[in-house]
Design a protein around this motif. Structure first.
Motif, PDB file in Angstrom:
ATOM      1  N   GLY A  77       0.818  -1.215   0.000  1.00  0.00           N
ATOM      2  CA  GLY A  77       0.000   0.000   0.000  1.00  0.00           C
ATOM      3  C   GLY A  77       0.846   1.257   0.000  1.00  0.00           C
ATOM      4  N   ALA A  78       1.931   1.245   0.758  1.00  0.00           N
ATOM      5  CA  ALA A  78       2.818   2.410   0.812  1.00  0.00           C
ATOM      6  C   ALA A  78       3.509   2.633  -0.536  1.00  0.00           C
ATOM      7  CB  ALA A  78       3.865   2.225   1.914  1.00  0.00           C
ATOM      8  N   ILE A  79       3.901   1.560  -1.200  1.00  0.00           N
ATOM      9  CA  ILE A  79       4.507   1.695  -2.521  1.00  0.00           C
ATOM     10  C   ILE A  79       3.500   2.309  -3.489  1.00  0.00           C
ATOM     11  CG2 ILE A  79       5.377   0.413  -4.527  1.00  0.00           C
ATOM     12  CD1 ILE A  79       6.677  -1.549  -2.475  1.00  0.00           C
ATOM     13  N   CYS A  80       2.263   1.831  -3.471  1.00  0.00           N
ATOM     14  CA  CYS A  80       1.227   2.395  -4.351  1.00  0.00           C
ATOM     15  C   CYS A  80       1.017   3.882  -4.076  1.00  0.00           C
ATOM     16  CB  CYS A  80      -0.087   1.637  -4.177  1.00  0.00           C
ATOM     17  SG  CYS A  80      -0.076  -0.051  -4.808  1.00  0.00           S
ATOM     18  N   GLU A  81       0.894   4.242  -2.811  1.00  0.00           N
ATOM     19  CA  GLU A  81       0.689   5.646  -2.447  1.00  0.00           C
ATOM     20  C   GLU A  81       1.839   6.515  -2.940  1.00  0.00           C
ATOM     21  OE1 GLU A  81       0.289   5.339   1.797  1.00  0.00           O
ATOM     22  OE2 GLU A  81      -1.599   4.233   1.630  1.00  0.00           O
ATOM     23  N   ASP A  82       3.044   6.027  -2.741  1.00  0.00           N
ATOM     24  CA  ASP A  82       4.240   6.761  -3.150  1.00  0.00           C
ATOM     25  C   ASP A  82       4.282   6.939  -4.671  1.00  0.00           C
ATOM     26  OD1 ASP A  82       6.661   8.092  -2.669  1.00  0.00           O
ATOM     27  OD2 ASP A  82       7.833   6.252  -2.795  1.00  0.00           O
ATOM     28  N   LEU A  83       3.993   5.882  -5.412  1.00  0.00           N
ATOM     29  CA  LEU A  83       4.031   5.969  -6.881  1.00  0.00           C
ATOM     30  C   LEU A  83       2.948   6.900  -7.415  1.00  0.00           C
ATOM     31  CD1 LEU A  83       4.822   2.276  -7.839  1.00  0.00           C
ATOM     32  CD2 LEU A  83       6.401   4.217  -7.696  1.00  0.00           C
ATOM     33  N   PHE A  84       1.744   6.835  -6.855  1.00  0.00           N
ATOM     34  CA  PHE A  84       0.689   7.756  -7.289  1.00  0.00           C
ATOM     35  C   PHE A  84       1.082   9.207  -7.012  1.00  0.00           C
ATOM     36  CE2 PHE A  84      -2.714   4.292  -6.899  1.00  0.00           C
ATOM     37  CZ  PHE A  84      -2.862   4.166  -8.270  1.00  0.00           C
ATOM     38  N   ALA A  85       1.735   9.440  -5.869  1.00  0.00           N
ATOM     39  CA  ALA A  85       2.137  10.807  -5.510  1.00  0.00           C
ATOM     40  C   ALA A  85       3.235  11.338  -6.428  1.00  0.00           C
ATOM     41  CB  ALA A  85       2.603  10.852  -4.055  1.00  0.00           C
ATOM     42  N   GLN A  86       4.133  10.472  -6.869  1.00  0.00           N
ATOM     43  CA  GLN A  86       5.272  10.914  -7.678  1.00  0.00           C
ATOM     44  C   GLN A  86       5.018  10.950  -9.180  1.00  0.00           C
ATOM     45  OE1 GLN A  86       9.289   9.514  -6.824  1.00  0.00           O
ATOM     46  NE2 GLN A  86       8.444   8.405  -5.068  1.00  0.00           N
ATOM     47  N   PHE A  87       4.111  10.110  -9.664  1.00  0.00           N
ATOM     48  CA  PHE A  87       3.946   9.945 -11.112  1.00  0.00           C
ATOM     49  C   PHE A  87       2.483  10.125 -11.513  1.00  0.00           C
ATOM     50  CE2 PHE A  87       7.489   7.306  -9.629  1.00  0.00           C
ATOM     51  CZ  PHE A  87       8.533   7.821 -10.392  1.00  0.00           C
ATOM     52  N   ASP A  88       2.130  11.327 -11.935  1.00  0.00           N
ATOM     53  CA  ASP A  88       0.757  11.637 -12.309  1.00  0.00           C
ATOM     54  C   ASP A  88       0.183  10.758 -13.421  1.00  0.00           C
ATOM     55  OD1 ASP A  88       0.504  13.626 -10.388  1.00  0.00           O
ATOM     56  OD2 ASP A  88       1.178  15.202 -11.747  1.00  0.00           O
ATOM     57  N   PRO A  89       0.970  10.327 -14.400  1.00  0.00           N
ATOM     58  CA  PRO A  89       0.390   9.522 -15.485  1.00  0.00           C
ATOM     59  C   PRO A  89      -0.098   8.136 -15.064  1.00  0.00           C
ATOM     60  CG  PRO A  89       2.450  10.528 -16.215  1.00  0.00           C
ATOM     61  CD  PRO A  89       2.355  10.724 -14.730  1.00  0.00           C
ATOM     62  N   ILE A  90       0.332   7.635 -13.910  1.00  0.00           N
ATOM     63  CA  ILE A  90      -0.092   6.298 -13.486  1.00  0.00           C
ATOM     64  C   ILE A  90      -1.569   6.352 -13.100  1.00  0.00           C
ATOM     65  CG2 ILE A  90       0.183   4.460 -11.786  1.00  0.00           C
ATOM     66  CD1 ILE A  90       3.137   5.280 -11.547  1.00  0.00           C
ATOM     67  N   GLN A  91      -2.371   5.526 -13.770  1.00  0.00           N
ATOM     68  CA  GLN A  91      -3.806   5.473 -13.500  1.00  0.00           C
ATOM     69  C   GLN A  91      -4.190   4.329 -12.567  1.00  0.00           C
ATOM     70  OE1 GLN A  91      -5.984   7.913 -14.469  1.00  0.00           O
ATOM     71  NE2 GLN A  91      -3.990   8.818 -14.924  1.00  0.00           N
ATOM     72  N   ALA A  92      -3.453   3.236 -12.636  1.00  0.00           N
ATOM     73  CA  ALA A  92      -3.734   2.085 -11.778  1.00  0.00           C
ATOM     74  C   ALA A  92      -2.448   1.300 -11.562  1.00  0.00           C
ATOM     75  CB  ALA A  92      -4.795   1.191 -12.407  1.00  0.00           C
ATOM     76  N   ILE A  93      -2.428   0.557 -10.458  1.00  0.00           N
ATOM     77  CA  ILE A  93      -1.256  -0.234 -10.086  1.00  0.00           C
ATOM     78  C   ILE A  93      -1.711  -1.620  -9.650  1.00  0.00           C
ATOM     79  CG2 ILE A  93       0.680  -0.474  -8.473  1.00  0.00           C
ATOM     80  CD1 ILE A  93       0.610   2.606  -8.146  1.00  0.00           C
ATOM     81  N   LYS A  94      -1.012  -2.625 -10.139  1.00  0.00           N
ATOM     82  CA  LYS A  94      -1.127  -3.982  -9.602  1.00  0.00           C
ATOM     83  C   LYS A  94       0.253  -4.332  -9.079  1.00  0.00           C
ATOM     84  CE  LYS A  94      -3.229  -7.301 -11.868  1.00  0.00           C
ATOM     85  NZ  LYS A  94      -3.468  -8.448 -12.805  1.00  0.00           N
ATOM     86  N   ILE A  95       0.315  -4.718  -7.814  1.00  0.00           N
ATOM     87  CA  ILE A  95       1.600  -5.038  -7.195  1.00  0.00           C
ATOM     88  C   ILE A  95       1.507  -6.381  -6.485  1.00  0.00           C
ATOM     89  CG2 ILE A  95       1.033  -3.686  -5.129  1.00  0.00           C
ATOM     90  CD1 ILE A  95       4.047  -3.025  -4.898  1.00  0.00           C
ATOM     91  N   ARG A  96       2.537  -7.178  -6.671  1.00  0.00           N
ATOM     92  CA  ARG A  96       2.651  -8.465  -5.997  1.00  0.00           C
ATOM     93  C   ARG A  96       3.967  -8.464  -5.234  1.00  0.00           C
ATOM     94  NH1 ARG A  96       2.420 -11.851 -10.225  1.00  0.00           N
ATOM     95  NH2 ARG A  96       0.180 -12.076  -9.986  1.00  0.00           N
ATOM     96  N   ILE A  97       3.900  -8.814  -3.950  1.00  0.00           N
ATOM     97  CA  ILE A  97       5.111  -8.919  -3.137  1.00  0.00           C
ATOM     98  C   ILE A  97       5.174 -10.323  -2.578  1.00  0.00           C
ATOM     99  CG2 ILE A  97       6.389  -8.072  -1.138  1.00  0.00           C
ATOM    100  CD1 ILE A  97       5.045  -5.375  -1.504  1.00  0.00           C
TER     101      ILE A  97
END
Length: 119
Positions: A77-97
């Motif tokens: 969740g923190a990675i998603c929040e960080d990426l959305f904050a830094q990169f405006d063009p990102i519309q959606a994220i799928k992350i697997r850890i």
């Protein structure tokens, strides 16, 4: 939607519900899929028209290697929040850890979680 994909990113971090995990650490494997409109970049051949995946990798690395979380769900969740904050063009994220060596008795390749988030 177009996608940028980073697979098998390996980091050493100190996340886990058990004290040993937060003391000894372990390898975390991150697979990331970013939904981004890549039409302009596919025509222009300009880095400015896409999301620089090297910077995305560095942002993930900071979260995994420099911060401690009890749950990998929170890490994701923190990675998603960080990426959305830094990169405006990102519309959606799928992350697997995944953790390859969690403190679970048994035989398996890995255990992990997957989140999907969108703006």
């Amino acid at each position: 939607m177009d996608k940028i994909v980073l697979n098998g990113c390996r980091f050493y971090g100190y996340h886990g519900a058990f004290a040993e995990e937060q003391t000894l650490g372990q390898i975390f494997v991150v697979d990331l899929e970013l939904a981004v409109d890549l039409v302009k970049a596919s025509r222009s051949d300009e880095l400015a028209d896409t999301v620089h995946y090297g910077l995305v990798f560095e942002a993930m690395k900071r979260q995994v290697e420099e911060v401690k979380y009890s749950l990998i769900e929170r890490l994701a969740g923190a990675i998603c929040e960080d990426l959305f904050a830094q990169f405006d063009p990102i519309q959606a994220i799928k992350i697997r850890i995944s953790k390859e060596n969690p403190p679970i008795n048994g035989h398996y390749k890995s255990v992990g979680i997957e989140l999907e988030r969108s703006r």
